[in-house]
Design an enzyme around this catalytic site. Structure first.
Site, PDB file in Angstrom:
ATOM      1  N   GLU A 155     -38.105  -3.482 -13.808  1.00  0.00           N
ATOM      2  CA  GLU A 155     -38.863  -2.461 -13.100  1.00  0.00           C
ATOM      3  C   GLU A 155     -39.910  -1.803 -13.991  1.00  0.00           C
ATOM      4  OE1 GLU A 155     -37.990   1.566 -10.422  1.00  0.00           O
ATOM      5  OE2 GLU A 155     -36.369   0.619 -11.542  1.00  0.00           O
ATOM      6  N   GLU A 256     -35.610   5.380  -2.201  1.00  0.00           N
ATOM      7  CA  GLU A 256     -35.271   6.030  -3.462  1.00  0.00           C
ATOM      8  C   GLU A 256     -36.175   7.243  -3.623  1.00  0.00           C
ATOM      9  OE1 GLU A 256     -34.184   4.374  -7.873  1.00  0.00           O
ATOM     10  OE2 GLU A 256     -36.302   4.383  -7.335  1.00  0.00           O
TER      11      GLU A 256
END
Length: 282
Positions: A155, A256
């Protein structure tokens, strides 16, 4: 397609946090969702006692929700840390110890995506040394994940919130994933495309989608600024998700975001209840 045509998975490390961890899967199910994801739930425990893993697994199964994603141990998260796999010494050892626990737990629940946060740069340590250690540990994780048919995710975070984290572009994170695949030959290391972090870094999101959708293993969303729910900021999330679908991405979209003052089901007022459970299946 837009917002209503996606397969959503709720991040229980950022949503429903007013509840104890073991109560959150049932809360997600009560809000109409069938899938959830998690950071590593025990920041100080890379390899917790089996009873703690069993209790979480039972809570997920009892709620009838699918675990679609899990972070490997990442140090203190939330907190100052942004991963452990590039940090020499004890933290790297903790990451490796966690890999077996995380892979076994994910495999027992049919979870097929494991996120490996890279780790911050350390003063006095050669960045090249950290990068080589990261590559070794990511390859180690990819080989373990392969045993359960899972992918390892890399990520990019945003430089404003994570100034010592070196992967702050789609290109940088995708390059690391590619290097891991070259080292292992497994092809199971993928890019995690978090649209919030990439927007905070000023990236051209349509261009990122067009270029990196084929190597993307997971997508996460929050609005910008504020990292709030879709519709609270300025990101054109419906159009971006539509573009992702057109580019070939049909995987999960992780919610998220920070719910702000809204708790429980109120945090999902932007999404019709009938759109919360996936209409497509792996």
């Amino acid at each position: 397609m837009g917002l209503a045509g996606q397969r959503y998975t709720v991040n229980l490390s950022m949503l429903f946090t007013e509840l104890p961890l073991l109560d959150r899967p049932a809360a997600a199910a009560a809000a109409g969702f069938g899938a959830v994801e998690l950071w590593w739930p025990w920041p100080g425990e890379p390899a917790p006692a089996p009873g703690r893993l069993d209790a979480l697994g039972e809570a997920l199964e009892k709620a009838g929700v699918r675990l679609t994603g899990l972070n490997f141990y990442a140090g203190l998260l939330p907190g100052p840390d942004r991963g452990a796999l590039s940090l020499p010494g004890a933290e790297s050892d903790r990451f490796r110890a966690n890999v077996e626990a995380a892979v076994e737990f994910a495999g027992s629940l049919g979870c097929r995506a494991l996120n490996a946060l890279y780790g911050n740069r350390l003063e006095g340590v050669d960045p090249a040394e950290q990068d080589e250690l990261a590559l070794e540990n990511l390859a180690f994780a990819a080989r373990a994940a392969d045993r359960i048919g899972a992918v390892v995710l890399v990520e990019a975070l945003n430089a404003r919130e994570s100034p010592r984290y070196p992967l702050v572009s789609a290109a940088g994170a995708a390059k690391v994933a590619h290097r891991v695949d070259e080292r292992t030959g497994l092809g199971n290391c993928r890019f995690l495309m978090d649209l919030y972090h990439l927007a905070m870094n000023g990236e051209d999101l349509p261009a990122v989608i067009d270029r990196y959708a084929p190597v993307t293993g997971h997508v996460q969303i929050a609005d910008r600024p504020g990292r709030g729910a879709p519709g609270t900021g300025r990101l054109p999330l419906p159009g971006l998700l539509e573009r992702l679908g057109a580019a070939g991405y049909d995987g999960w979209v992780g919610l998220e975001y920070a719910p702000g003052a809204r708790t429980g089901e109120e945090a999902f007022a932007w999404l019709p209840r009938e759109a919360r459970r996936p209409r497509r299946h792996d």
